[in-house]
Design a protein around this motif. Sequence first.
Motif, short mmCIF file in Angstrom:
data_model
loop_
_atom_site.label_atom_id
_atom_site.label_comp_id
_atom_site.label_asym_id
_atom_site.label_seq_id
_atom_site.Cartn_x
_atom_site.Cartn_y
_atom_site.Cartn_z
N MET A 1 0.85 -1.18 0.00
CA MET A 1 0.00 0.00 0.00
C MET A 1 0.89 1.24 0.00
O MET A 1 1.82 1.33 0.79
CB MET A 1 -0.92 -0.04 1.23
CG MET A 1 -2.04 0.98 1.14
SD MET A 1 -3.15 1.02 2.55
CE MET A 1 -4.10 -0.45 2.35
N THR A 2 0.59 2.17 -0.87
CA THR A 2 1.40 3.38 -0.97
C THR A 2 1.14 4.31 0.22
O THR A 2 0.16 4.16 0.95
CB THR A 2 1.07 4.15 -2.26
OG1 THR A 2 -0.24 4.70 -2.15
CG2 THR A 2 1.18 3.28 -3.49
N GLY A 3 2.04 5.28 0.38
CA GLY A 3 1.90 6.24 1.46
C GLY A 3 0.58 7.01 1.40
O GLY A 3 -0.04 7.27 2.43
N LEU A 4 0.16 7.36 0.18
CA LEU A 4 -1.12 8.07 0.03
C LEU A 4 -2.29 7.21 0.49
O LEU A 4 -3.23 7.70 1.12
CB LEU A 4 -1.34 8.49 -1.42
CG LEU A 4 -0.55 9.70 -1.91
CD1 LEU A 4 -0.80 9.92 -3.40
CD2 LEU A 4 -0.91 10.94 -1.12
N LEU A 5 -2.23 5.93 0.17
CA LEU A 5 -3.32 5.03 0.59
C LEU A 5 -3.33 4.83 2.10
O LEU A 5 -4.40 4.75 2.71
CB LEU A 5 -3.22 3.69 -0.13
CG LEU A 5 -3.53 3.73 -1.62
CD1 LEU A 5 -3.35 2.36 -2.25
CD2 LEU A 5 -4.93 4.26 -1.87
N VAL A 6 -2.15 4.76 2.69
CA VAL A 6 -2.07 4.63 4.15
C VAL A 6 -2.65 5.88 4.81
O VAL A 6 -3.44 5.80 5.76
CB VAL A 6 -0.61 4.38 4.61
CG1 VAL A 6 -0.50 4.48 6.13
CG2 VAL A 6 -0.14 3.01 4.13
N LEU A 126 -7.24 11.88 -0.95
CA LEU A 126 -6.01 11.07 -0.98
C LEU A 126 -6.23 9.74 -1.70
O LEU A 126 -5.39 9.30 -2.48
CB LEU A 126 -5.51 10.82 0.45
CG LEU A 126 -4.96 12.04 1.18
CD1 LEU A 126 -4.67 11.69 2.63
CD2 LEU A 126 -3.72 12.58 0.50
N ALA A 127 -7.38 9.12 -1.46
CA ALA A 127 -7.68 7.84 -2.12
C ALA A 127 -7.79 8.04 -3.64
O ALA A 127 -7.23 7.24 -4.40
CB ALA A 127 -8.97 7.24 -1.58
#
Length: 133
Positions: A1-6, A126-127
């Motif tokens: 999971m990317t930082g944006l998704l986190v 963000l998502a």
Amino acid sequence: MTGLLVASAAFAGIAALIHVYIFFLESVAWSGEKTWRLFGLGSQAEADTVKPMAFNQGFYNLFLAIGVGVGLVLIMSSSAAQAGFGVLIAALASMVLAAVVLITSNPKLARSAAIQGVAPLIALALALIAIIP
């Protein structure tokens, strides 16, 4: 999971918790003086008059929080991640739109709308940034 998704998941979790708290206030603790005063009511009689509406509205908030939770769980499942994004985006967008309705129906409720809508708006943005190529 990317930082944006986190980061999106973190803000989505915060949004869900806020909506569970609103559910608690509107559907469980409504008759308490501190609760109905928090919602701007001046008497127990006023609180009793709007109690059925508050009870119903509380469950709407709970269902939105459940939608966010289901979306997050599905995203963690590699076989259902796409469905999870759909559920998460729908739940977050519903939270944001509910905040928009609140502020447009009564601008004096801007603070309440911000409490209800800022975390899901950030999570949604963000998502979408993370998944749009």
